[in-house]
Design an enzyme around this catalytic site. Sequence first.
Site, PDB file in Angstrom:
ATOM      1  N   CYS A  40      24.159 -28.551  16.867  1.00  0.00           N
ATOM      2  CA  CYS A  40      22.828 -28.385  17.371  1.00  0.00           C
ATOM      3  C   CYS A  40      22.909 -26.892  18.775  1.00  0.00           C
ATOM      4  CB  CYS A  40      22.672 -29.390  17.742  1.00  0.00           C
ATOM      5  SG  CYS A  40      21.988 -30.415  15.956  1.00  0.00           S
ATOM      6  N   GLU A  41      22.668 -26.199  18.494  1.00  0.00           N
ATOM      7  CA  GLU A  41      22.992 -24.684  18.747  1.00  0.00           C
ATOM      8  C   GLU A  41      23.294 -23.832  18.503  1.00  0.00           C
ATOM      9  OE1 GLU A  41      25.398 -24.335  22.753  1.00  0.00           O
ATOM     10  OE2 GLU A  41      26.137 -26.057  22.771  1.00  0.00           O
TER      11      GLU A  41
ATOM     12  N   PRO B 260      55.341 -15.947  23.846  1.00  0.00           N
ATOM     13  CA  PRO B 260      54.163 -15.290  23.384  1.00  0.00           C
ATOM     14  C   PRO B 260      53.305 -16.780  23.406  1.00  0.00           C
ATOM     15  CG  PRO B 260      56.280 -15.336  22.859  1.00  0.00           C
ATOM     16  CD  PRO B 260      56.940 -15.522  24.189  1.00  0.00           C
ATOM     17  N   GLY B 261      52.606 -16.453  23.127  1.00  0.00           N
ATOM     18  CA  GLY B 261      51.633 -17.735  22.588  1.00  0.00           C
ATOM     19  C   GLY B 261      50.976 -17.492  20.941  1.00  0.00           C
TER      20      GLY B 261
ATOM     21  N   TYR C  82      44.676 -20.307  19.359  1.00  0.00           N
ATOM     22  CA  TYR C  82      43.414 -20.856  20.044  1.00  0.00           C
ATOM     23  C   TYR C  82      41.725 -21.214  19.312  1.00  0.00           C
ATOM     24  CZ  TYR C  82      46.678 -18.701  23.682  1.00  0.00           C
ATOM     25  OH  TYR C  82      48.134 -18.356  24.297  1.00  0.00           O
TER      26      TYR C  82
ATOM     27  N   TYR D 225      33.930 -16.575  22.881  1.00  0.00           N
ATOM     28  CA  TYR D 225      34.988 -15.188  22.797  1.00  0.00           C
ATOM     29  C   TYR D 225      33.803 -13.575  22.284  1.00  0.00           C
ATOM     30  CZ  TYR D 225      38.393 -17.832  25.110  1.00  0.00           C
ATOM     31  OH  TYR D 225      39.641 -18.809  25.721  1.00  0.00           O
TER      32      TYR D 225
HETATM   33  C1  LIG Z   1      48.163 -18.361  27.625  1.00  0.00           C
HETATM   34  C2  LIG Z   1      49.968 -18.019  28.610  1.00  0.00           C
HETATM   35  C3  LIG Z   1      50.150 -17.529  27.667  1.00  0.00           C
HETATM   36  C4  LIG Z   1      50.668 -17.058  26.519  1.00  0.00           C
HETATM   37  O1  LIG Z   1      49.372 -15.759  26.341  1.00  0.00           O
HETATM   38  P1  LIG Z   1      49.783 -15.040  24.262  1.00  0.00           P
HETATM   39  O2  LIG Z   1      48.012 -14.330  24.757  1.00  0.00           O
HETATM   40  O3  LIG Z   1      48.513 -15.993  23.639  1.00  0.00           O
HETATM   41  O4  LIG Z   1      50.437 -14.334  23.931  1.00  0.00           O
HETATM   42  C5  LIG Z   1      51.722 -16.357  28.536  1.00  0.00           C
HETATM   43  N1  LIG Z   1      51.899 -17.380  30.069  1.00  0.00           N
HETATM   44  C6  LIG Z   1      51.271 -17.971  30.504  1.00  0.00           C
HETATM   45  C7  LIG Z   1      51.510 -18.366  32.047  1.00  0.00           C
HETATM   46  C8  LIG Z   1      50.056 -17.690  30.053  1.00  0.00           C
HETATM   47  O5  LIG Z   1      48.946 -19.189  30.910  1.00  0.00           O
END
Ligand SMILES: *Cc1c(COP(=O)(O)O)cnc(C)c1O
Length: 452
Positions: free
Chosen positions: A393-394, A315-316, A422, A358
């Site tokens: 400037c966009e 997870p990120g 992100y 996004y």
């Molecule tokens: C970006 C990424 C993640 C994390 O994704 P999240 O949506 O931030 O949880 C995990 N594995 C891989 C291979 C990624 O490229």
Amino acid sequence: MRLFITLKPLEQRIKGEGLYIDSVPLSDILDLKVSPIYVTSLNSISQRLNYYKSALQKHFTNFEVFYAMKANFSFPILEEIKNSGGGIDIVSIGEWRAALKAGIKPEKICFAGVGKKEEEWKEAIKGGLGYLSVEHLSELNDILFFIYKNKSDEIKSLVISLRLNPSVEVETHPHLKTGALNSKFGILFEHFEIWLNQMKSQFQDIEDYKKWIRPLKGIHVHVGSQLMENSIFPLIANKILDCADFMLKNNIIVKHIDFGGGLGVPVEGVPENGIDIKSHIDFLCNTFKNAASNYKDLIKEWGKDFNNLFVCVEPGRSIVASSTVFITQVLYEKRNSDKNLFCYVDGAMNDFPRPSLYGAIHHAEIVNFKQDVNLREKLKNNFLNWNIVGPVCESGDFLSKNTLLPEVQKGDIIAFFEAGAYCRSMASTYNLRSLTSEVFVKDGKILHVIQG
Ligand SMILES: *Cc1c(COP(=O)(O)O)cnc(C)c1O
């Protein structure tokens, strides 16, 4: 609800006492006189990492949570992950070096990425990398032969995983889909089948083949980011199991399965009690275990209680998104018409890129009113629909559109929530602006200030 971040009602947001980040009041942040700035609660990060760990622990004896550091690679965050016993998912050699610098052990690092250079994977493998996910068959070839020929002991424990493209469609922003047929990520099962059959036929001796293929013992999937539902997962589980079954028939015992990341974060933030993480992991693990029960040969290898299997997630976003607020100051306002109101702030798309990149929506609030005397007047007035825009400037430079806020005034402070993932990691110096500053809070104290 936001872990460790408290927003008080409008009436209390004067003199910076209306927003607390891990019990540090906004006024302490404003005293730093740095704007715009990201404010992060480190405790909230370790807490969410721990939610993942305890959720996985209920299902499997051997597991790991690799935090995907591309979501936010700030040094204090990596240290927090290290101190909480997490692993790290990296996608470049720059991330590898940053993770090592923060004290993460190489064997706790998983290297994924769709375009690794030879010198990148070599540096990591020679440095004792724990897990490597391959996304091309020629990459797999090169790496297997490198290890096969290499005599050093260091690389013996490396686990290579095949990143499977399960060719499934998930609901998310097109740029965040990574597991569909039209995606550049991963390897199709059909291609892997052909490849393995071809490669195998090149070995005269089965023991030699086994030695060569030995590092390949994992399967990895990551089908997308910001996923708000996981109903596709049963299909993915079956694809993983079909692949593992095929590998088993070819003397490859899959010992390692990585379900990737992707859990989405809603605009209103994440539940404080981690119920989102728990139910996500419960669903993944139960689905996988149920599906696996139909694969007798695999179960024989893994054991009925899956004690011989190592299960991971990466997870990120869901670890860091809600840990952080982006704080910016109002410069001016302009009203082109009743429907075109602009609120100019000192933060811009280079600092906070997700809205323009996004179309992401981040909840915004005025968290400090510059002039107390006018507060009553402001509160009485109707809320207006503001376009919050920056100095770049966009026309693409906006932080939010049609955001309902009271009258704004120069010096007011606006906070954007769920700004931990992100956001700062995608910041740039476009227009030759400075990289955005950051402050990290832990146990009720300001711990680090990184000035851009
Ligand atoms: C970006 C990424 C993640 C994390 O994704 P999240 O949506 O931030 O949880 C995990 N594995 C891989 C291979 C990624 O490229």
